[in-house]
Design a protein around this motif. Structure first.
Motif, PDB file in Angstrom:
ATOM      1  N   THR A 181       0.850  -1.191   0.000  1.00 56.41           N
ATOM      2  CA  THR A 181       0.000   0.000   0.000  1.00 56.41           C
ATOM      3  C   THR A 181       0.884   1.238   0.000  1.00 56.41           C
ATOM      4  N   ILE A 189      -1.071  -0.727  -4.294  1.00 56.21           N
ATOM      5  CA  ILE A 189      -2.290   0.072  -4.169  1.00 56.21           C
ATOM      6  C   ILE A 189      -1.911   1.545  -4.022  1.00 56.21           C
ATOM      7  N   GLN A 190      -2.498   2.391  -4.871  1.00 54.48           N
ATOM      8  CA  GLN A 190      -2.234   3.836  -4.812  1.00 54.48           C
ATOM      9  C   GLN A 190      -3.528   4.604  -4.532  1.00 54.48           C
ATOM     10  N   GLU A 191      -4.187   4.216  -3.466  1.00 54.06           N
ATOM     11  CA  GLU A 191      -5.475   4.815  -3.099  1.00 54.06           C
ATOM     12  C   GLU A 191      -5.295   6.078  -2.264  1.00 54.06           C
ATOM     13  N   ASP A 192      -4.266   6.122  -1.432  1.00 59.27           N
ATOM     14  CA  ASP A 192      -4.071   7.269  -0.548  1.00 59.27           C
ATOM     15  C   ASP A 192      -3.867   8.547  -1.364  1.00 59.27           C
ATOM     16  N   ARG A 193      -4.435   9.654  -0.896  1.00 59.96           N
ATOM     17  CA  ARG A 193      -4.388  10.917  -1.648  1.00 59.96           C
ATOM     18  C   ARG A 193      -2.978  11.425  -1.869  1.00 59.96           C
ATOM     19  N   GLY A 195      -9.788   0.520 -10.154  1.00 58.80           N
ATOM     20  CA  GLY A 195     -10.789  -0.350  -9.569  1.00 58.80           C
ATOM     21  C   GLY A 195     -10.583  -1.757 -10.080  1.00 58.80           C
ATOM     22  N   THR A 231     -10.048   3.108  -6.957  1.00 58.67           N
ATOM     23  CA  THR A 231      -8.761   2.666  -6.421  1.00 58.67           C
ATOM     24  C   THR A 231      -7.773   2.405  -7.557  1.00 58.67           C
ATOM     25  N   ASN A 260      -4.557   0.714  -8.832  1.00 61.38           N
ATOM     26  CA  ASN A 260      -3.951  -0.539  -8.418  1.00 61.38           C
ATOM     27  C   ASN A 260      -3.079  -1.082  -9.542  1.00 61.38           C
TER      28      ASN A 260
END
Length: 466
Positions: A57, A93-97, A147, A188, A190
């Motif tokens: 993550t 995962i590159q979800e964090d802002r 996603g 998301t 990813n």
């Protein structure tokens, strides 16, 4: 060591001029660094972080000029060395802002496309491998998702493909340039990666496709989780990571340690009427150092004789100041935005802050590249010390006037005329006369000893401009 010493003696014998000796010293410094890294690599084993879930993550640590990746599963270390078992699939995962403007990529050498070296792509086989994957476009490559939607065609996971080299990057990377609320609402981000070439033993790298100098190392492991190449630096990462000063760590900034006030190239302060609240005072001290750094940075020479060069020399420190201001405000924790797609004051501010950090740091790298391609200096500093001029603060003493009005046509504004407020900014006797030989603003016209414009400056003609 013997190799370096022998090379040094040979080079001095054949190149005896001072210029060549300087070149020797620089070359030897480079050789020493390279050999030191290799020697260190041969005597140290790095234990990689290996995620048991197969997920890494990604986030961004801002305590550097550009920022570095951190990985939630690997603690707080910046750009940690991670592990990948050959033949197994891993998700990044590159979800964090904080990932905004920082799409991840993978390469066989540090920095990938930034340095024109091989990246992991379907048509690029690992150097030294006996694989023929480059002929069928089946070499190891990341697969980019938004996603659950795969953005490419190439596949080396459940349904392997042959003959297609689109692995989704060309659709993935441009999304990171969209406005932050739009990017945050897309889903998301990813990236899945399976490295499935058995006879390659060196390390590979993760890096940022937009910002250079953010590479981290990936150790390839066999099925028993043993490192295929146990030494850390092959290939090497040809730079070290930035270390923030204690002052910068407090402020959430980078590069301000040498610009805390007082500084003889800066004003005595840039923030006035600061209240007694300790948190406000601390933040104001950070702002003072930022503005001092920008003042020094934007005091530049023009030796390149280039308008573009002068613009770059001025704009880079201007951008660096904006980035530091944005980082510092984020560091305070005063901005609270749970959902960046919401319309609120805090979310609007956080959007501005992240867009400044990502966009302007990218523009800095673009300007540095333009300077390098055109043989322009990235920094063209000149030192201009302040000469005792005081900062006029609201309600402060603006000085006792002074300054001869002079000029053939007279035009004295009158004793004490032009008073800017009680004791603040008195223009003095006859200040501002534009007549022949006039224009002298007077020694200290804008405050004690501050701002003498020089006798005879601004002559508008006889009696003109009184």
């Amino acid at each position: 060591q013997k190799l370096i010493e022998g090379y040094h003696r040979w080079f001095i014998y054949h190149n005896k001029s001072i210029d060549n000796r300087i070149m020797i010293l620089r070359l030897n410094a480079f050789l020493l660094l390279s050999f030191a890294q290799l020697i260190k690599a041969q005597n140290e084993m790095v234990t990689p972080c290996l995620s048991p879930s197969g997920t890494y993550t990604m986030k961004l640590n801002l305590e550097a000029e550009i920022g570095y990746y951190t990985i939630e599963e690997c603690g707080d270390e910046v750009n940690p060395t991670i592990g990948m078992i050959v033949g197994e699939t891993y998700s990044f995962i590159q979800e964090d802002r904080s990932n905004y403007y920082h799409p991840i990529g993978f390469a066989y050498f540090a920095d990938g496309a930034h340095d024109g070296v091989d990246e992991l792509e379907p048509g690029i086989k690992p150097r030294g491998s006996s694989s023929t994957c480059d002929e069928t476009f089946t070499c190891p490559a990341p697969m980019y998702f938004l996603g659950d939607e795969y953005l490419g065609v190439f596949n080396n996971l459940e349904e392997p493909t042959v003959g297609d080299e689109d692995f989704g990057l060309d659709a993935y990377e441009p999304l990171f340039f969209h406005p932050l609320p739009d990017w945050a609402g897309m889903g998301t981000f990813n990236v899945k990666l399976k490295f499935d070439v058995d006879d390659f033993e060196k390390d590979i790298f993760y890096f940022c496709h937009i910002h250079q100098f953010m590479s981290g190392r990936i150790k390839l492991l066999d099925e028993n989780r043993m490192q295929k190449q146990p030494f850390a630096s092959d290939p090497i990462i040809p730079y070290t990571y930035d270390m923030a000063s204690a002052f910068d760590q407090k402020c959430g900034t980078f590069g301000l340690g040498d610009f805390q006030l007082p500084n003889d190239q800066c004003y005595s302060t840039y923030t006035c009427n600061v209240p007694s609240d300790a948190k406000i005072q601390s933040f104001a001290a950070c702002i003072d150092a930022m503005d001092c750094a920008m003042t020094v940075g934007m005091t530049t020479a023009a030796t390149a004789e280039s308008k573009v060069g002068l613009f770059i020399n001025q704009m880079i420190p201007h951008h660096q100041n904006a980035i530091n201001m944005a980082k510092a405000l984020l560091k305070t924790g005063n901005i609270e935005c749970e959902d960046l797609t919401e319309e609120s004051d805090d979310c609007a501010m956080e959007q501005i802050l992240w867009e400044i950090i990502g966009g302007q740091s990218f523009q800095i790298q673009q300007m540095k590249a333009v300077a390098g391609e055109n043989n322009l200096p990235v920094v063209d500093d000149c030192i201009v010390s302040f000469d005792g001029r005081a900062v006029i603060t609201p309600g402060g003493d603006g000085g006792d006037g002074g300054g001869d009005g002079g000029g053939d046509s007279g035009g004295d504004m009158g004793d004490g005329a032009g008073d800017m407020g009680d004791g603040a900014g008195d223009m003095g006797d006859g200040a501002g006369d534009m007549g022949d030989g006039a224009g002298d603003m007077g020694d200290g016209a804008m405050g004690d000893g501050a701002g003498d414009m020089g006798d005879g400056a601004g002559d508008m003609g006889d009696g003109a401009g009184d």
